[in-house]
Design a protein around this motif. Sequence first.
Motif, PDB file in Angstrom:
ATOM      1  N   GLY A 291       7.265   6.801  12.319  1.00 13.99           N
ATOM      2  CA  GLY A 291       7.435   8.236  12.498  1.00 13.99           C
ATOM      3  C   GLY A 291       6.834   9.076  11.397  1.00 13.99           C
ATOM      4  O   GLY A 291       7.101  10.274  11.313  1.00 13.99           O
ATOM      5  N   THR A 292       6.019   8.448  10.524  1.00 12.35           N
ATOM      6  CA  THR A 292       5.382   9.154   9.415  1.00 12.35           C
ATOM      7  C   THR A 292       3.875   8.948   9.452  1.00 12.35           C
ATOM      8  O   THR A 292       3.346   8.241  10.318  1.00 12.35           O
ATOM      9  CB  THR A 292       5.902   8.638   8.055  1.00 12.35           C
ATOM     10  OG1 THR A 292       5.327   7.335   7.805  1.00 12.35           O
ATOM     11  CG2 THR A 292       7.416   8.526   8.044  1.00 12.35           C
ATOM     12  N   ASN A 293       3.177   9.539   8.473  1.00 18.54           N
ATOM     13  CA  ASN A 293       1.733   9.329   8.353  1.00 18.54           C
ATOM     14  C   ASN A 293       1.393   8.138   7.475  1.00 18.54           C
ATOM     15  O   ASN A 293       0.225   7.929   7.141  1.00 18.54           O
ATOM     16  CB  ASN A 293       1.043  10.592   7.835  1.00 18.54           C
ATOM     17  CG  ASN A 293       1.500  10.987   6.444  1.00 18.54           C
ATOM     18  OD1 ASN A 293       2.585  10.605   6.003  1.00 18.54           O
ATOM     19  ND2 ASN A 293       0.693  11.797   5.756  1.00 18.54           N
ATOM     20  N   LEU A 294       2.382   7.333   7.081  1.00 21.64           N
ATOM     21  CA  LEU A 294       2.136   6.108   6.342  1.00 21.64           C
ATOM     22  C   LEU A 294       1.950   4.942   7.296  1.00 21.64           C
ATOM     23  O   LEU A 294       2.497   4.935   8.411  1.00 21.64           O
ATOM     24  CB  LEU A 294       3.302   5.780   5.403  1.00 21.64           C
ATOM     25  CG  LEU A 294       3.402   6.551   4.083  1.00 21.64           C
ATOM     26  CD1 LEU A 294       3.943   7.945   4.310  1.00 21.64           C
ATOM     27  CD2 LEU A 294       4.288   5.786   3.093  1.00 21.64           C
ATOM     28  N   SER A 295       1.191   3.939   6.851  1.00 27.10           N
ATOM     29  CA  SER A 295       1.094   2.687   7.591  1.00 27.10           C
ATOM     30  C   SER A 295       2.400   1.921   7.472  1.00 27.10           C
ATOM     31  O   SER A 295       2.979   1.823   6.385  1.00 27.10           O
ATOM     32  CB  SER A 295      -0.043   1.834   7.030  1.00 27.10           C
ATOM     33  OG  SER A 295       0.030   0.511   7.536  1.00 27.10           O
ATOM     34  N   GLU A 296       2.854   1.369   8.596  1.00 24.07           N
ATOM     35  CA  GLU A 296       4.018   0.494   8.578  1.00 24.07           C
ATOM     36  C   GLU A 296       3.590  -0.966   8.510  1.00 24.07           C
ATOM     37  O   GLU A 296       4.394  -1.873   8.782  1.00 24.07           O
ATOM     38  CB  GLU A 296       4.922   0.738   9.797  1.00 24.07           C
ATOM     39  CG  GLU A 296       4.305   0.445  11.141  1.00 24.07           C
ATOM     40  CD  GLU A 296       3.461   1.591  11.695  1.00 24.07           C
ATOM     41  OE1 GLU A 296       3.051   1.494  12.878  1.00 24.07           O
ATOM     42  OE2 GLU A 296       3.208   2.577  10.974  1.00 24.07           O
ATOM     43  N   GLY A 297       2.342  -1.198   8.112  1.00 21.03           N
ATOM     44  CA  GLY A 297       1.873  -2.560   7.913  1.00 21.03           C
ATOM     45  C   GLY A 297       1.269  -3.217   9.137  1.00 21.03           C
ATOM     46  O   GLY A 297       0.890  -4.396   9.078  1.00 21.03           O
ATOM     47  N   ARG A 298       1.179  -2.507  10.263  1.00 20.85           N
ATOM     48  CA  ARG A 298       0.471  -3.080  11.411  1.00 20.85           C
ATOM     49  C   ARG A 298      -0.982  -3.329  11.000  1.00 20.85           C
ATOM     50  O   ARG A 298      -1.594  -2.530  10.306  1.00 20.85           O
ATOM     51  CB  ARG A 298       0.520  -2.139  12.602  1.00 20.85           C
ATOM     52  CG  ARG A 298       1.910  -1.967  13.203  1.00 20.85           C
ATOM     53  CD  ARG A 298       1.859  -1.025  14.406  1.00 20.85           C
ATOM     54  NE  ARG A 298       3.195  -0.707  14.891  1.00 20.85           N
ATOM     55  CZ  ARG A 298       3.870  -1.422  15.788  1.00 20.85           C
ATOM     56  NH1 ARG A 298       3.325  -2.528  16.280  1.00 20.85           N
ATOM     57  NH2 ARG A 298       5.073  -1.063  16.186  1.00 20.85           N
ATOM     58  N   LEU A 307       4.034  -1.275   3.341  1.00 25.42           N
ATOM     59  CA  LEU A 307       4.028   0.139   3.711  1.00 25.42           C
ATOM     60  C   LEU A 307       3.083   0.872   2.770  1.00 25.42           C
ATOM     61  O   LEU A 307       3.047   0.563   1.571  1.00 25.42           O
ATOM     62  CB  LEU A 307       5.435   0.745   3.589  1.00 25.42           C
ATOM     63  CG  LEU A 307       6.586   0.016   4.293  1.00 25.42           C
ATOM     64  CD1 LEU A 307       7.914   0.599   3.847  1.00 25.42           C
ATOM     65  CD2 LEU A 307       6.434   0.115   5.804  1.00 25.42           C
ATOM     66  N   GLY A 308       2.327   1.847   3.286  1.00 29.64           N
ATOM     67  CA  GLY A 308       1.458   2.571   2.360  1.00 29.64           C
ATOM     68  C   GLY A 308       0.559   3.580   3.041  1.00 29.64           C
ATOM     69  O   GLY A 308       0.567   3.742   4.264  1.00 29.64           O
ATOM     70  N   ALA A 309      -0.248   4.249   2.218  1.00 25.62           N
ATOM     71  CA  ALA A 309      -1.192   5.259   2.693  1.00 25.62           C
ATOM     72  C   ALA A 309      -2.220   5.511   1.596  1.00 25.62           C
ATOM     73  O   ALA A 309      -2.013   5.153   0.429  1.00 25.62           O
ATOM     74  CB  ALA A 309      -0.468   6.559   3.061  1.00 25.62           C
ATOM     75  N   GLU A 310      -3.329   6.141   1.966  1.00 23.53           N
ATOM     76  CA  GLU A 310      -4.320   6.523   0.967  1.00 23.53           C
ATOM     77  C   GLU A 310      -3.713   7.534  -0.002  1.00 23.53           C
ATOM     78  O   GLU A 310      -3.066   8.502   0.413  1.00 23.53           O
ATOM     79  CB  GLU A 310      -5.541   7.137   1.659  1.00 23.53           C
ATOM     80  CG  GLU A 310      -6.389   6.135   2.425  1.00 23.53           C
ATOM     81  CD  GLU A 310      -7.637   6.778   2.989  1.00 23.53           C
ATOM     82  OE1 GLU A 310      -8.748   6.444   2.545  1.00 23.53           O
ATOM     83  OE2 GLU A 310      -7.483   7.634   3.882  1.00 23.53           O
ATOM     84  N   GLY A 311      -3.886   7.295  -1.276  1.00 22.96           N
ATOM     85  CA  GLY A 311      -3.387   8.224  -2.286  1.00 22.96           C
ATOM     86  C   GLY A 311      -2.078   7.837  -2.915  1.00 22.96           C
ATOM     87  O   GLY A 311      -1.650   8.439  -3.904  1.00 22.96           O
ATOM     88  N   ILE A 312      -1.403   6.816  -2.376  1.00 18.72           N
ATOM     89  CA  ILE A 312      -0.145   6.360  -2.979  1.00 18.72           C
ATOM     90  C   ILE A 312      -0.463   5.359  -4.086  1.00 18.72           C
ATOM     91  O   ILE A 312      -1.324   4.491  -3.940  1.00 18.72           O
ATOM     92  CB  ILE A 312       0.773   5.720  -1.924  1.00 18.72           C
ATOM     93  CG1 ILE A 312       1.198   6.765  -0.885  1.00 18.72           C
ATOM     94  CG2 ILE A 312       2.008   5.100  -2.576  1.00 18.72           C
ATOM     95  CD1 ILE A 312       2.131   6.237   0.175  1.00 18.72           C
TER      96      ILE A 312
END
Length: 432
Positions: A291-298, A307-312
């Motif tokens: 439900g967020t703009n982060l990857s849930e690892g798929r 879990l993660g995203a660009e910029g973290i």
Amino acid sequence: MSLSRRGLLAAGGALGAAAAAGTGSTAAALTGSAAAHAAPGGAAGEGARGHRVRTGFERLAADGYARLAGQRVGVVTNPTGITAEARHIVDVMHADERVDLVAVFGPEHGFRGTAQAGGSEGRYDDPATGLPVYDTYLKSGQPLADVFTASGVDTVVFDIQDVGARFYTYIWTLYDCMVAASLAGKRFVVLDRPNPVTGRAALGPVLDRAYATFVGREPIAQAHGMTVAELARLFNGEFLARPVELETVTATGWRRGEFFGATGLPWVPPSPNMPTPDTALVYAGTCLFEGTNLSEGRGTTRPFELLGAEGIDGRWAAAANALELPGVRFREAYFAPTFSKFQGKTVGGLQLMVHDPAAFDPVRTGIALLVTARRSWSGFAWRPDNWIDKLTGSSRVRTLIDAGATADEVAAAWETDLAAFRAVRREYLLYH
């Protein structure tokens, strides 16, 4: 079934906080040695406590399929419907003249499991058995009842491995098939399997019916702590307007505090992004990142654990570790998903590393990770369609986090509803 219990679940919260402390006879399992020593994963074979669980199907077969005598049978199943020897139950039953197996019904991902998330296999004849396979995915009510009628079955059998989370769609396939079987006048038999993340307790927010979807039809907790047979009993007793003729075949040898690794059963991924029992252990919390703009690892080898995203950067893992959440640590991680969000891009984030499964609370951990992600990364955003509300069962989690609430404050907001669900749930439990 009493109308007061049905009304209680629909309204939520009427019993007050007094019921929140336990789940009846199962409360002791929360701290018992079985929960403390049974690991979540493990290979097939002899269980960690020296016994092997017998599934509902094994008990059905051992009794010579007496429960199915004289019935034309259809089976709702997927690749998880296997024996302890890893043979699929459809193949076993088709080869046994004591069973008149005439149809198979495939859920999301399909009967043989060839479809990705949000897909199914459609209508076809199974090459291995010649049986007609009907697609149940996204069908419900009278259209699904018409499928059962057209198939010519008298009894619908359900055997699918669940993972214990409200938003895992197989339990709502169970629900929809029960409703449809009732409409079509069909008998319904559920073959039980253990909850791989234990049946110790219900955790997390309870669905508000205003937010009902295929990832949550009825007001149950986010981590329900039940088996599919127990859920079928609860659905029939509390939610079906016209209860179906239901029979459940329990598993034997399983205790509520045991994780999957203690069962001695082989693990088959119930869906493409549920590769191991470790995935199931965290899924009830980290799936919220859908439900967020982060990857849930798929698209990684550790879906829902990465879990993660660009910029973290490492600040998120540091913030999460600072909370000292029970049973889990967080490793700063970088990964490049091969599909889904951020496909082919390197992103930063964290990996959950559960070191004490018995102490670990997946839902509280998932909420804490949402809170810390929002505070430590300026790019955090909810999915524009507010999918988080469908996953958590209302807008309450999202609005509280947006208002700056802590994880403890968010959790406190669902305790009354959770207490009410736990009280009703207790009446449908089948295992100690």
